[in-house]
Enzyme design. Structure first.
Site, PDB file in Angstrom:
ATOM      1  CB  CYS A  82      60.058  78.146   6.792  1.00 13.46           C
ATOM      2  SG  CYS A  82      61.267  77.689   8.149  1.00 13.46           S
ATOM      3  CG  ASP A 403      78.402  82.782  26.091  1.00 13.37           C
ATOM      4  OD1 ASP A 403      77.544  83.842  25.357  1.00 13.37           O
ATOM      5  OD2 ASP A 403      78.641  82.094  25.638  1.00 13.37           O
ATOM      6  CB  CYS A 430      73.509  85.470  21.396  1.00 10.82           C
ATOM      7  SG  CYS A 430      72.386  85.356  22.772  1.00 10.82           S
TER       8      CYS A 430
END
Length: 472
Positions: A82, A403, A430
């Site tokens: 995966c 953000d 992130c």
């Protein structure tokens, strides 16, 4: 005449010494750096080189001589194929060390700014079933494993619902059980597979751009609600009836689904932000809850995919903002207004800006249902909305919380922030690499006062980071 393919070497009894970017492991052979997937430091292996450059190469394991003492057994049957959870064999405590170091390395190497001592990374209490959203692609071109190819086994089923394989954009590896989300999502996905076959529904062919069943998005919330969105691609007469039959069967089997929707996507990609979503049953949203607040989440809404860790992340952002009740706060890339509404009770006013119009409408609703009256929200491209004229009209912010997506902030946005000159900037990221780049752009006017990494995605190399910037 065909060009002769170059034979790449096998490296024998190589010890893996470290972890590297993108979840790969690292070894050194003479002066060559070797990147290897699905290994941990301490493994001793033979490696087949697959790609060779001047100063590094990429390889894969062909034989294991000795397993590392720190290696763990992967919990997932799909591990190694995966490719989603590359660190399942690395103990979580070691994962956290690597992520802490990753943030430090990127902020120092790319940012090249003065940094304070980092706070220890905030680990996730749950390392499985922690996600509230997953997307699965549907394809008539199932990825064949190496064993299936080498043994020449007869392949009778080529349809698949699962994840894209790296380097094979049109092939999908079928997933039977994924550990990242509550197990009900596995039941729903596998039921869609079984019911679609029973109904004779075709699966999407990305190259030919045909096939009815295209994509699945499943969301859940900490209020116990579930959302399912199925993407179809209507080709032939009778496709709509087949699609509705599938939706009805799923409705009958899973009363837990609060929101069941569908969309006809005729585009060349699976994005649906610009498409009209149809409601089949229930309502077109679910609710997340946080600190007594309720947040409406629709199919197009951005919401942090680890709800528990999102709360800790937002608590850090609020702490860094140092709000006293008198501040004007700009919340950039506000999404559904989660941070804006979360901090609204501690400041005078919050102004949120977001690219997705539907998310901004949700942000407004979130303020309304929580009785919050000191928020304003604007939809549009950040660099077009956040201008000097906007700041002049709405007031100079005391605090900016930003953000941005993985690409970081546009240069024009950074310049407007510098012109507005808030006392504090709370930068949630992130992608510490682009965050480091932006910190360098802000460094002349702002110093980094605090750094707090937060792990949102166990078993992956991804990490969130919160930085407090204070005006010099």
């Amino acid at each position: 005449m065909a060009r002769k393919k170059k034979t790449l070497p096998i490296l024998e009894k190589v010890e893996i010494t470290d972890c590297a970017a993108e979840g790969k492991a690292l070894a050194r052979v003479n002066d060559m750096v070797v990147f290897v997937p699905f290994c941990v430091p301490g493994d001793v292996v033979d490696l087949q080189v697959r790609k060779k450059k001047h100063s590094y190469c990429e390889a894969e394991v062909v034989k294991v001589h000795e397993y590392s003492k720190v290696r763990e057994t992967a919990m997932c049957e799909h591990f190694g194929i995966c490719g989603g959870c590359k660190w399942q064999i690395l103990p979580y405590s070691e994962q956290l060390k690597m992520k802490q170091r990753q943030v430090y390395d990127q902020l120092t190497r790319i940012g090249k700014v003065a940094l304070p001592e980092f706070r220890p990374i905030l680990g996730s209490e749950r390392t499985s079933h922690y996600r509230n959203k997953l997307e699965f692609s549907c394809s008539n071109r199932r990825w064949l494993t190496r064993d299936e190819v080498t043994t020449g086994a007869e392949i009778t089923e080529r349809d698949a619902i699962g994840f894209h394989i790296t380097g094979a954009f049109d092939k999908i590896y079928p997933i039977e059980k994924c550990w990242l989300m509550d197990d009900l999502h596995n039941e729903i996905r596998n039921a869609i597979r079984d019911e679609s076959h029973a109904l004779g529904i075709t699966y999407f062919d990305l190259r030919a751009q045909k096939g009815l069943l295209r994509d699945i998005m499943i969301r859940n919330s900490n209020s116990g609600e579930w959302m399912l969105l199925i993407q179809f691609h209507y080709d032939e007469e009778g496709d709509r009836e087949k699609a509705r039959a599938l939706l009805q069967r799923i409705t009958d089997r899973f009363p837990q689904i609060t929101s069941l929707m569908y969309v006809d996507n005729q585009k060349c990609n699976d994005t649906f932000g610009d498409l009209d979503i149809e409601l089949f049953s229930g309502r077109d949203h679910i609710f997340e809850e946080m600190e007594g607040l309720r947040f409406k989440v629709g199919p197009k809404s951005f919401y942090q995919t680890n709800t528990d860790q999102a709360y800790h992340l937002y608590c850090v952002a609020r702490e860094f903002a140092q709000l006293t009740g008198n501040e004007l706060v700009y919340d950039l890339y506000t999404g559904t207004g989660t941070i804006a509404n979360f901090v609204s009770r501690q400041c005078r006013q919050v102004i949120g800006i977001e690219y997705v119009p539907e998310a901004i409408e949700d942000a407004k609703v979130n303020s309304m249902i929580n009785g919050i009256e000191n928020t304003l929200f604007y939809a549009g491209d950040m660099k077009d909305i956040l201008t000097d004229a906007f700041v002049q009209e709405h007031g100079r912010p005391d605090v900016i919380i930003t953000d941005p997506p993985r690409a970081g902030m546009h240069g024009d946005v950074v310049q407007t922030i510098l012109n507005a000159h808030p006392q504090r900037i709370v930068y949630v990221s992130c992608n510490p690499a682009t965050q480091a780049r932006d910190l360098q752009l802000l460094d002349a006017d702002y110093r980094v006062a605090a750094v707090q990494p937060v792990d949102m995605f166990p078993h992956t190399p991804h990490v969130e980071n919160v930085v407090l910037l204070e005006a010099r």
